[in-house]
Motif scaffolding. Structure first.
Motif, PDB file in Angstrom:
ATOM      1  N   ALA A   3       1.873 -10.656  -6.801  1.00 49.99           N
ATOM      2  CA  ALA A   3       2.035  -9.647  -7.844  1.00 49.99           C
ATOM      3  C   ALA A   3       3.528  -9.453  -8.063  1.00 49.99           C
ATOM      4  N   SER A  20      -1.441  -8.268   1.004  1.00 48.46           N
ATOM      5  CA  SER A  20      -2.271  -7.096   0.727  1.00 48.46           C
ATOM      6  C   SER A  20      -1.458  -5.806   0.614  1.00 48.46           C
ATOM      7  N   ASN A  21      -0.401  -5.658   1.425  1.00 49.32           N
ATOM      8  CA  ASN A  21       0.365  -4.410   1.432  1.00 49.32           C
ATOM      9  C   ASN A  21       1.581  -4.416   0.513  1.00 49.32           C
ATOM     10  N   GLY A  27       1.949  -6.977  -2.063  1.00 52.34           N
ATOM     11  CA  GLY A  27       1.675  -7.759  -3.257  1.00 52.34           C
ATOM     12  C   GLY A  27       2.035  -9.226  -3.165  1.00 52.34           C
ATOM     13  N   PRO A  51       1.002   0.282  -2.768  1.00 52.96           N
ATOM     14  CA  PRO A  51       0.368   0.681  -4.026  1.00 52.96           C
ATOM     15  C   PRO A  51      -1.136   0.462  -3.957  1.00 52.96           C
ATOM     16  N   LYS A  52      -1.878   1.318  -4.617  1.00 49.21           N
ATOM     17  CA  LYS A  52      -3.326   1.235  -4.534  1.00 49.21           C
ATOM     18  C   LYS A  52      -3.868  -0.025  -5.198  1.00 49.21           C
ATOM     19  N   GLU A  53      -3.141  -0.535  -6.179  1.00 51.03           N
ATOM     20  CA  GLU A  53      -3.663  -1.685  -6.903  1.00 51.03           C
ATOM     21  C   GLU A  53      -2.525  -2.589  -7.350  1.00 51.03           C
ATOM     22  N   PHE A  54      -2.674  -3.877  -7.116  1.00 52.21           N
ATOM     23  CA  PHE A  54      -1.695  -4.862  -7.563  1.00 52.21           C
ATOM     24  C   PHE A  54      -2.311  -5.714  -8.664  1.00 52.21           C
ATOM     25  N   LYS A  55      -1.460  -6.195  -9.549  1.00 52.99           N
ATOM     26  CA  LYS A  55      -1.894  -7.130 -10.582  1.00 52.99           C
ATOM     27  C   LYS A  55      -1.513  -8.528 -10.111  1.00 52.99           C
ATOM     28  N   TYR A  56      -2.467  -9.201  -9.477  1.00 53.56           N
ATOM     29  CA  TYR A  56      -2.193 -10.503  -8.875  1.00 53.56           C
ATOM     30  C   TYR A  56      -2.349 -11.637  -9.888  1.00 53.56           C
TER      31      TYR A  56
END
Length: 266
Positions: free
Chosen positions: A165, A243-244, A246, A50-55
Motif C-alpha cells: 500500500a 499487515s501493520n 502496509g 491504520p484500520k484499512e490499507f489500499k493494497y
C-alpha cells in the motif's frame, strides 16, 4: 444557647473538612522519580496500524509500462507530447527497453530517476492520483529479494508476487518502527540481531541504526542489504510489516525532487 454552640461546632468542622479536601485536591500528581532522581520516562508507544490499507499486487501489471501506457497514452504518443513540450527526440518506442538506449545508468538522464520523477513528483501527478503512487504497479521482486521492473525481468529470473500500500508513517525509516515498546515487545535492531543469532547464528551486533548493518551487507557482497530487507519485510503468510505498515516502500524510502530514491537513515 446549647443549640447555638452545636451550630458553631458543626460550622467549624465543616470549614476544617473543606480546607483538608482543598489541600489534597490542589496538589498535582508528580512524575515518578527513580532512585537517581531522574524522572521515569514512559515507554515508547507503538504506532497504531491504520484500520484499512489500499493494497496493490506486483502481479497486477505484468507488462510494466505497457500495461498502462496503451492507446492515447502509449509510449510513442507520450514521446510525441514530450517532443512538443520539451523537444524530446521523436523515438518510436514500443517498449521501455528502447528508452534505455539513451537513458542509461550513470547518466544525468538515467531512466529510473526520469520515470520516478514523472510518476511520483508533483502536486497534480496522475499516477499518484489514479494509481495511488504505488511502486508495485511497476516493480516486482525476484526470489533473491532483488526488486526488478515488470516488463524488464531478465530471462530465467523467478518472481515472487508482493503486495503493498502507499503509506508513510515512519519518518526515520528503520528506527521509527524498530523500537522497544515493552519488555516483551523489543523490536530494536540489537534485539532483532540477538533473535536472529538464536535462530540462524547471525552475529550479535550492537546495531543502533541501519548504517551498521550495511557495513557487512554491502551492495556488491554475497548478502546485499536490500535483498535481505525486502525478503524479510515483503514475504511470508503472516508478515507483520505488510499487515501493520502496509508493506509500503515509502516507510523505508524517500523520493527526491529529481526522482532519486534514497533509503531513510542512510
Amino acid at each position: 444557647m446549647r443549640s447555638k454552640k452545636w451550630g458553631l461546632v458543626l460550622l467549624g468542622v465543616t470549614v476544617l473538612l473543606a480546607l483538608a479536601l482543598a489541600g489534597c485536591g490542589g496538589k498535582e500528581s508528580q512524575p515518578k522519580q527513580e532512585s537517581g532522581g531522574k524522572t521515569e520516562q514512559a515507554a515508547s508507544q507503538q504506532p497504531e496500524a491504520p484500520k484499512e490499507f489500499k493494497y496493490a499486487s506486483s502481479d497486477m501489471m505484468p507488462g510494466g509500462c505497457n500495461s498502462c501506457h496503451q492507446g492515447d497514452f502509449s509510449l510513442t504518443n507520450e514521446i510525441q507530447k514530450l517532443n512538443k513540450e520539451k523537444n524530446h527526440p521523436l523515438v518510436p518506442a514500443e517498449s521501455v527497453q528502447v528508452c534505455q538506449a539513451c537513458h542509461a545508468q550513470g547518466t544525468p538522464i538515467a531512466l529510473p530517476a526520469v520515470v520516478h520523477k514523472a510518476h511520483l513528483v508533483g502536486a497534480d501527478n496522475k499516477f499518484a492520483t489514479n494509481f495511488d503512487g504505488n511502486c508495485v504497479y511497476c516493480h516486482t521482486m525476484a526470489s533473491s529479494g532483488k526488486m526488478v521492473v515488470n516488463g524488464m525481468v531478465p530471462e530465467g529470473v523467478e518472481l515472487v508476487a508482493v503486495k503493498s500500500a502507499n503509506a508513510d508513517t515512519a519518518p526515520e525509516g528503520c528506527t521509527s518502527c524498530h523500537q522497544k515498546y515493552a519488555e516483551d515487545k523489543d523490536y530494536t535492531l540489537m534485539a532483532e540481531t540477538k533473535a536472529m543469532n538464536e535462530k540462524n547464528g547471525h552475529p550479535v551486533v550492537p546495531a543502533q541504526d541501519v548504517k551498521q548493518c550495511v557495513t557487512c551487507h554491502q551492495a556488491d557482497g554475497a548478502i546485499p542489504f536490500d535483498t535481505v530487507v525486502h525478503k524479510a519485510h515483503l514475504t511470508g503468510q503472516d508478515n507483520k510489516f505488510v499487515s501493520n505498515y502496509g508493506g509500503s516502500c515509502r516507510q523505508c524510502h524517500n523520493v527526491g525532487e529529481k526522482g532519486e530514491i534514497t533509503t531513510k537513515g542512510l
